[in-house]
Write a protein that holds these residues in place. Sequence first.
Motif, mmCIF file in Angstrom:
data_model
loop_
_atom_site.group_PDB
_atom_site.id
_atom_site.type_symbol
_atom_site.label_atom_id
_atom_site.label_comp_id
_atom_site.label_asym_id
_atom_site.label_seq_id
_atom_site.Cartn_x
_atom_site.Cartn_y
_atom_site.Cartn_z
ATOM 1 N N GLU A 16 -3.290 -2.349 -12.747
ATOM 2 C CA GLU A 16 -1.852 -2.191 -12.292
ATOM 3 C C GLU A 16 -1.413 -2.018 -10.677
ATOM 4 O O GLU A 16 -0.555 -2.471 -10.481
ATOM 5 N N LEU A 17 -2.400 -1.401 -10.274
ATOM 6 C CA LEU A 17 -2.204 -1.100 -8.619
ATOM 7 C C LEU A 17 -2.393 -2.583 -8.085
ATOM 8 O O LEU A 17 -1.521 -2.914 -7.148
ATOM 9 N N SER A 18 -3.307 -3.458 -8.612
ATOM 10 C CA SER A 18 -3.347 -4.703 -7.959
ATOM 11 C C SER A 18 -2.154 -5.593 -8.265
ATOM 12 O O SER A 18 -1.838 -6.458 -7.428
ATOM 13 N N THR A 19 -1.830 -5.710 -9.384
ATOM 14 C CA THR A 19 -0.351 -6.189 -9.813
ATOM 15 C C THR A 19 0.834 -5.784 -8.963
ATOM 16 O O THR A 19 1.441 -6.560 -8.250
ATOM 17 N N LEU A 20 0.932 -4.357 -8.772
ATOM 18 C CA LEU A 20 2.114 -3.758 -7.945
ATOM 19 C C LEU A 20 2.189 -4.046 -6.767
ATOM 20 O O LEU A 20 2.994 -4.711 -6.127
ATOM 21 N N LEU A 21 1.041 -4.173 -6.085
ATOM 22 C CA LEU A 21 0.676 -4.290 -4.548
ATOM 23 C C LEU A 21 0.750 -5.609 -4.043
ATOM 24 O O LEU A 21 0.646 -6.029 -2.944
ATOM 25 N N SER A 22 0.586 -6.575 -5.094
ATOM 26 C CA SER A 22 0.576 -7.828 -4.898
ATOM 27 C C SER A 22 1.957 -8.539 -4.968
ATOM 28 O O SER A 22 2.145 -9.862 -4.598
ATOM 29 N N ARG A 23 2.782 -7.825 -5.310
ATOM 30 C CA ARG A 23 4.550 -8.135 -5.348
ATOM 31 C C ARG A 23 4.972 -8.089 -3.920
ATOM 32 O O ARG A 23 4.446 -7.064 -3.084
ATOM 33 N N PRO A 24 6.240 -8.670 -3.767
ATOM 34 C CA PRO A 24 7.093 -8.629 -2.683
ATOM 35 C C PRO A 24 7.662 -7.001 -2.510
ATOM 36 O O PRO A 24 7.700 -6.293 -3.892
ATOM 37 N N ALA A 25 7.913 -6.693 -1.260
ATOM 38 C CA ALA A 25 8.403 -5.223 -1.217
ATOM 39 C C ALA A 25 9.611 -4.867 -2.269
ATOM 40 O O ALA A 25 9.295 -3.785 -3.017
ATOM 41 N N GLU A 26 10.408 -5.605 -2.422
ATOM 42 C CA GLU A 26 11.778 -5.472 -3.348
ATOM 43 C C GLU A 26 11.177 -5.359 -5.070
ATOM 44 O O GLU A 26 11.940 -4.946 -5.733
ATOM 45 N N ALA A 27 10.024 -5.960 -5.213
ATOM 46 C CA ALA A 27 9.571 -5.960 -6.413
ATOM 47 C C ALA A 27 8.678 -4.931 -6.722
ATOM 48 O O ALA A 27 8.387 -4.448 -7.970
ATOM 49 N N GLN A 28 8.304 -4.114 -5.982
ATOM 50 C CA GLN A 28 7.322 -2.987 -5.996
ATOM 51 C C GLN A 28 8.449 -1.905 -6.549
ATOM 52 O O GLN A 28 8.734 -0.972 -5.558
ATOM 53 N N GLN A 29 8.914 -1.818 -7.618
ATOM 54 C CA GLN A 29 9.731 -0.745 -8.195
ATOM 55 C C GLN A 29 9.293 0.592 -8.095
ATOM 56 O O GLN A 29 9.979 1.673 -8.241
ATOM 57 N N GLU A 30 7.928 0.797 -8.044
ATOM 58 C CA GLU A 30 7.325 2.326 -8.542
ATOM 59 C C GLU A 30 6.153 2.284 -7.157
ATOM 60 O O GLU A 30 5.470 1.492 -6.832
#
Length: 141
Positions: A59-73
């Motif tokens: 889940e960290l890998s998924t989260l931190l691969s997103r653009p800034a605006e999609a990193q909701q947490e």
Amino acid sequence: MMLSEEVTQEEFNAISAAFLAGLLAAIPSYFARLEAELVREGEVDLDWLQQLQNRVEAELSTLLSRPAEAQQEPPVGLIRRLVIEELSQHDCADSTATLQRRGLLPASAVDIDTDLGPTHLAWGVAKARRMRVLTQEPTTS
């Protein structure tokens, strides 16, 4: 880099990747400390911890691969939330207060590994700058 400087998506991606690499390197040690504390608290059935570690890493890998605006947490918030959820599911909720006191329910990346402080700060500043770029209204002359 000045506080007012803008951060491009590519720069943000590089900082996120560095933060992810640091987190992934520190997670095994964090989970070993978490396990040791749960054993000390009398918890004996901890087979679920490895699955939790794998889930946290994914889940960290998924989260931190997103653009800034999609990193909701925030990444550390994600770790904390997942650990608390698992503790509740495995009847270890009584250990939550002790884990909190001992820094094992992380409030910052420093609670995971003290060496992560600068990278966590760089990621937070980069995200704030990137979000400012994304939310600024276009200027008209």
